[in-house]
Design a protein around this motif. Structure first.
Motif, PDB file in Angstrom:
ATOM      1  N   UNK A   1       0.698  -1.327  -0.148  1.00  0.00           N
ATOM      2  CA  UNK A   1      -0.099  -0.010  -0.121  1.00  0.00           C
ATOM      3  C   UNK A   1       0.793   1.343   0.006  1.00  0.00           C
ATOM      4  N   UNK A   2       0.426   2.335  -0.729  1.00  0.00           N
ATOM      5  CA  UNK A   2       1.102   3.641  -0.678  1.00  0.00           C
ATOM      6  C   UNK A   2       0.226   4.313   0.339  1.00  0.00           C
ATOM      7  N   UNK A   3       0.828   5.284   0.944  1.00  0.00           N
ATOM      8  CA  UNK A   3       0.143   5.931   2.050  1.00  0.00           C
ATOM      9  C   UNK A   3       0.800   7.298   2.152  1.00  0.00           C
ATOM     10  N   UNK A   4       0.196   8.203   2.630  1.00  0.00           N
ATOM     11  CA  UNK A   4       0.449   9.770   2.971  1.00  0.00           C
ATOM     12  C   UNK A   4       0.123   9.890   4.237  1.00  0.00           C
ATOM     13  N   UNK A   5       1.090  11.080   4.707  1.00  0.00           N
ATOM     14  CA  UNK A   5       0.890  11.416   6.131  1.00  0.00           C
ATOM     15  C   UNK A   5       0.737  13.000   6.249  1.00  0.00           C
TER      16      UNK A   5
ATOM     17  N   UNK B   1      -2.963   9.356   6.837  1.00  0.00           N
ATOM     18  CA  UNK B   1      -4.073  10.056   6.401  1.00  0.00           C
ATOM     19  C   UNK B   1      -4.728   9.465   5.187  1.00  0.00           C
ATOM     20  N   UNK B   2      -3.830   9.122   4.412  1.00  0.00           N
ATOM     21  CA  UNK B   2      -4.468   8.601   2.923  1.00  0.00           C
ATOM     22  C   UNK B   2      -3.779   7.315   2.686  1.00  0.00           C
ATOM     23  N   UNK B   3      -4.724   6.563   2.080  1.00  0.00           N
ATOM     24  CA  UNK B   3      -4.179   5.265   1.755  1.00  0.00           C
ATOM     25  C   UNK B   3      -4.658   4.998   0.162  1.00  0.00           C
ATOM     26  N   UNK B   4      -3.587   4.167  -0.405  1.00  0.00           N
ATOM     27  CA  UNK B   4      -3.944   3.618  -1.856  1.00  0.00           C
ATOM     28  C   UNK B   4      -4.795   2.406  -1.685  1.00  0.00           C
TER      29      UNK B   4
END
Length: 123
Positions: free
Chosen positions: A95-99, A111-114
């Motif tokens: 999974x790609x993710x962003x904080x 905060x965000x997930x692929x």
């Protein structure tokens, strides 16, 4: 909001390589870091690599250090995970993710997930 779309998963034999891509769109300027996680069947989600938004500072879990490389192309809003010397235990959904704020390869900071992409490594 930030949207993340992964690609590049597949099947490979042990010792082989794969490169995952994560295309980000939306309010990407609001993120502090981009990270890759993985989850194998019956196991908890595990953070494996991260890069801060400047693109220079990267960090890795011990399980992949020296084998995986994370990089970022700011012009394309894309993050990559180059995976070399793959092992059967690397098999998982990635999974790609962003904080937006704190970063540290832990799921509760994200905060965000692929949607995830499957990686299968056969022996």
């Amino acid at each position: 909001q930030v949207q993340l779309v992964e690609s590049g998963g597949g099947s490979v034999q042990a010792g082989g390589s794969l490169r995952l891509s994560c295309a980000a769109s939306g309010y990407t300027y609001s993120t502090n870091c981009m990270e890759w996680f993985r989850q194998a069947p019956g196991k908890e989600r595990e953070g494996v690599a991260g890069v801060y938004s400047g693109g220079r500072n990267t960090y890795y879990s011990d399980s992949v250090k020296g084998r995986f490389t994370i990089s970022q192309d700011k012009a394309k809003n894309t993050v990559y995970l180059q995976m070399n010397s793959l092992k059967p235990e690397d098999t998982a959904i990635y999974y790609c993710a962003a904080a937006r704020s704190y970063c540290g390869l832990v799921p509760y900071l994200i905060n965000y997930w692929g949607q995830g992409t499957q990686v299968t490594v056969s022996s």
